[in-house]
Design a protein around this motif. Structure first.
Motif, PDB file in Angstrom:
ATOM      1  N   UNK A 313      27.319 108.947  69.840  1.00  0.00           N
ATOM      2  CA  UNK A 313      27.472 110.374  70.149  1.00  0.00           C
ATOM      3  C   UNK A 313      26.660 110.802  71.377  1.00  0.00           C
ATOM      4  N   UNK A 314      26.147 109.847  72.143  1.00  0.00           N
ATOM      5  CA  UNK A 314      25.185 110.179  73.181  1.00  0.00           C
ATOM      6  C   UNK A 314      25.803 110.581  74.523  1.00  0.00           C
ATOM      7  N   UNK A 315      27.109 110.764  74.551  1.00  0.00           N
ATOM      8  CA  UNK A 315      27.751 111.297  75.756  1.00  0.00           C
ATOM      9  C   UNK A 315      28.507 112.556  75.356  1.00  0.00           C
ATOM     10  N   UNK A 316      27.799 113.655  75.127  1.00  0.00           N
ATOM     11  CA  UNK A 316      28.408 114.864  74.567  1.00  0.00           C
ATOM     12  C   UNK A 316      29.531 115.456  75.412  1.00  0.00           C
ATOM     13  N   UNK A 317      29.447 115.321  76.739  1.00  0.00           N
ATOM     14  CA  UNK A 317      30.481 115.933  77.593  1.00  0.00           C
ATOM     15  C   UNK A 317      31.862 115.362  77.307  1.00  0.00           C
ATOM     16  N   UNK A 318      31.933 114.063  77.024  1.00  0.00           N
ATOM     17  CA  UNK A 318      33.237 113.444  76.776  1.00  0.00           C
ATOM     18  C   UNK A 318      33.840 113.926  75.461  1.00  0.00           C
ATOM     19  N   UNK A 319      33.015 114.451  74.559  1.00  0.00           N
ATOM     20  CA  UNK A 319      33.509 114.990  73.311  1.00  0.00           C
ATOM     21  C   UNK A 319      33.791 116.490  73.423  1.00  0.00           C
ATOM     22  N   UNK A 320      32.989 117.172  74.226  1.00  0.00           N
ATOM     23  CA  UNK A 320      33.155 118.624  74.366  1.00  0.00           C
ATOM     24  C   UNK A 320      34.377 118.997  75.195  1.00  0.00           C
ATOM     25  N   UNK A 321      34.804 118.101  76.070  1.00  0.00           N
ATOM     26  CA  UNK A 321      35.925 118.404  76.963  1.00  0.00           C
ATOM     27  C   UNK A 321      37.096 117.453  76.705  1.00  0.00           C
ATOM     28  N   UNK A 322      38.287 117.976  76.803  1.00  0.00           N
ATOM     29  CA  UNK A 322      39.489 117.165  76.612  1.00  0.00           C
ATOM     30  C   UNK A 322      39.725 116.277  77.821  1.00  0.00           C
ATOM     31  N   UNK A 323      40.763 115.446  77.742  1.00  0.00           N
ATOM     32  CA  UNK A 323      41.083 114.540  78.849  1.00  0.00           C
ATOM     33  C   UNK A 323      41.447 115.300  80.114  1.00  0.00           C
ATOM     34  N   UNK A 324      41.858 116.574  79.946  1.00  0.00           N
ATOM     35  CA  UNK A 324      42.237 117.390  81.102  1.00  0.00           C
ATOM     36  C   UNK A 324      41.120 118.324  81.530  1.00  0.00           C
ATOM     37  N   UNK A 325      39.900 118.112  80.995  1.00  0.00           N
ATOM     38  CA  UNK A 325      38.754 118.901  81.417  1.00  0.00           C
ATOM     39  C   UNK A 325      38.643 120.260  80.752  1.00  0.00           C
ATOM     40  N   UNK A 326      39.400 120.508  79.684  1.00  0.00           N
ATOM     41  CA  UNK A 326      39.351 121.787  78.974  1.00  0.00           C
ATOM     42  C   UNK A 326      38.297 121.731  77.865  1.00  0.00           C
ATOM     43  N   UNK A 327      37.535 122.805  77.716  1.00  0.00           N
ATOM     44  CA  UNK A 327      36.530 122.867  76.652  1.00  0.00           C
ATOM     45  C   UNK A 327      37.215 122.924  75.287  1.00  0.00           C
ATOM     46  N   UNK A 328      36.768 122.056  74.362  1.00  0.00           N
ATOM     47  CA  UNK A 328      37.387 122.058  73.032  1.00  0.00           C
ATOM     48  C   UNK A 328      36.365 122.269  71.900  1.00  0.00           C
TER      49      UNK A 328
END
Length: 424
Positions: A313-328
């Protein structure tokens, strides 16, 4: 006012009886009801027969040779050398009629020295010992008919052996069981049922947590995402639901593992099978969920996620944002060595360990197996949900798309199985 009499109360009763106080006066002195004091004296008074006294059966008594000397007397009652009270096991002293009236004892009677009738006295310590013995005895035995106990056993034992908790069983069968939960635990403690304490999922004791004095290291990925930041964010956004996230590992560190996510408000747990416990697999699950649910639904269901500091879980940005860069979603982390801060998901892992004990490899599992396990766990009734299961509590919150994508379904209460046999 309604508590049981104490040893101190009984000592006061004995003292005031010797001073000649009435039952009413004694009750006022110890702040009890006169009925309570009266019942206590009559119930625990000790009768003593005077050696000079006669037996109530004296007139009709025809017993012979009680002392075993073959003296030839027609009746032992005529003997002046032996004492009936000492020799006869059927001796019964004549009780003074005054003992039927308050204060029910001879403590302050002026005729004690010359009276040959049966006497009665009240001794505080003997009375208290008799009370404690009766209290202990009443709690040792089962106050239930064998037939009723057998019915409870036939209903409860098979369900417990399926891994179901007593909480769940009571939520679905309380009227049929007919006794309180505490009473049922007592039956199991006393081995009155086929199941034992070892069969209960959570009959354990927890060690007191040790305080941590070591100052934690703050890593870059935690900046703005600490537990303190999480608390502040939730305080400012109370309308957002919280999801706790964690992983459960199998026998081998490099094998398959489970990703668990629980909706705190409903205790509904989602379980996903990962090929490995890695950031890549977690991201893949998030992206797949986003695609199945749509971004809008994902945002509504997973607005805030609290997790631990695992490497996956140590790369939070890849989880917070979708593949298209949208905040989820928003990701926050518990303090190091403080898994209790996400207590809901940790507690629900106990259900998983009932089905998949520690040391069992997950490599042979499929997502269908995991979905079956998830459905059984989410169908268990919970006290924290007022007797509802997580599925029932979630109600309209669950997205139809999520239900269809993950194969969520309610399991009938008596069909729930929380043992390794579920996946065999």
């Amino acid at each position: 006012m309604y508590n049981h009499l104490t040893l101190t109360d009984r000592c006061m009763i004995e003292k005031y009886l010797s001073f000649g106080y009435s039952v009413t006066d004694i009750a006022a002195k110890i702040n009890r009801s006169p009925t309570t004091v009266s019942r206590e004296i009559r119930k625990h008074r000790i009768f003593v027969s005077d050696p000079r006294g006669r037996c109530v059966k004296f007139r009709e008594c025809k017993r012979r040779n009680i002392c075993g000397t073959n003296c030839g007397m027609k009746a032992c009652k005529s003997c002046k050398e032996q004492n009936c009270k000492e020799k006869c096991d059927q001796f019964e002293g004549i009780t003074c009629p005054e003992l039927g009236l308050p204060p029910y004892v001879c403590a302050d009677c002026d005729k004690q020295e010359i009276c040959t009738l049966q006497h009665a006295y009240y001794h505080a310590h003997k009375s208290h010992n008799a009370y404690m013995e009766k209290l202990s005895d009443s709690r040792k035995h089962l106050h239930i008919a064998d037939e009723d106990l057998s019915k409870i056993n036939d209903l409860v034992s098979p369900l417990v052996l399926k891994g179901q908790s007593l909480n769940h069983i009571f939520a679905t069968h309380s009227e049929e069981i007919g006794v309180s939960r505490k009473t049922l635990y007592n039956y199991i403690d006393k081995a009155a049922l086929d199941v034992r304490n070892i069969d209960l999922p959570r009959k354990v004791r927890y060690k007191k947590r040790k305080s941590k004095t070591r100052k934690p290291i703050e890593y870059k990925y935690r900046k703005g995402r600490t537990y303190a930041d999480f608390k502040s964010f939730i305080d400012n956004n109370p309308q957002l639901g919280v999801v706790e996230m964690d992983t459960v590992k199998g026998k081998r560190e490099k094998g398959k593992c489970l990703l668990t996510m629980i909706f705190v408000e409903y205790e509904l747990m989602l379980i996903f099978l990962l090929d490995s416990c890695s950031q890549e697999c977690v991201e893949k699950t998030f992206d797949s969920l986003t695609k199945e649910l749509t971004l809008a639904v994902f945002r509504r269901m997973f607005p805030v996620i609290l997790t631990d500091n695992g490497s996956e879980f140590k790369e939070p940005e890849s989880l917070e944002f979708s593949a298209f860069g949208k905040t989820r979603t928003r990701i926050f982390y518990c303090d190091p060595m403080a898994s209790y801060q996400k207590a809901h998901v940790e507690r629900n892992h106990e259900f998983i360990r009932q089905i998949l004990p520690k040391g069992v490899s997950f490599d042979d599992l499929t997502q269908e197996d995991v979905t079956l396990m998830m459905n059984h766990i989410n169908s268990v009734k919970r006290d924290s949900l007022d007797g509802l299961s997580p599925y029932e509590a979630a109600g309209n919150f669950l997205s139809i798309k999520l239900v269809e994508a993950l194969g969520l379904e309610q399991i009938p209460p008596d069909d729930i199985l929380l043992k390794p046999a579920l996946l065999l």
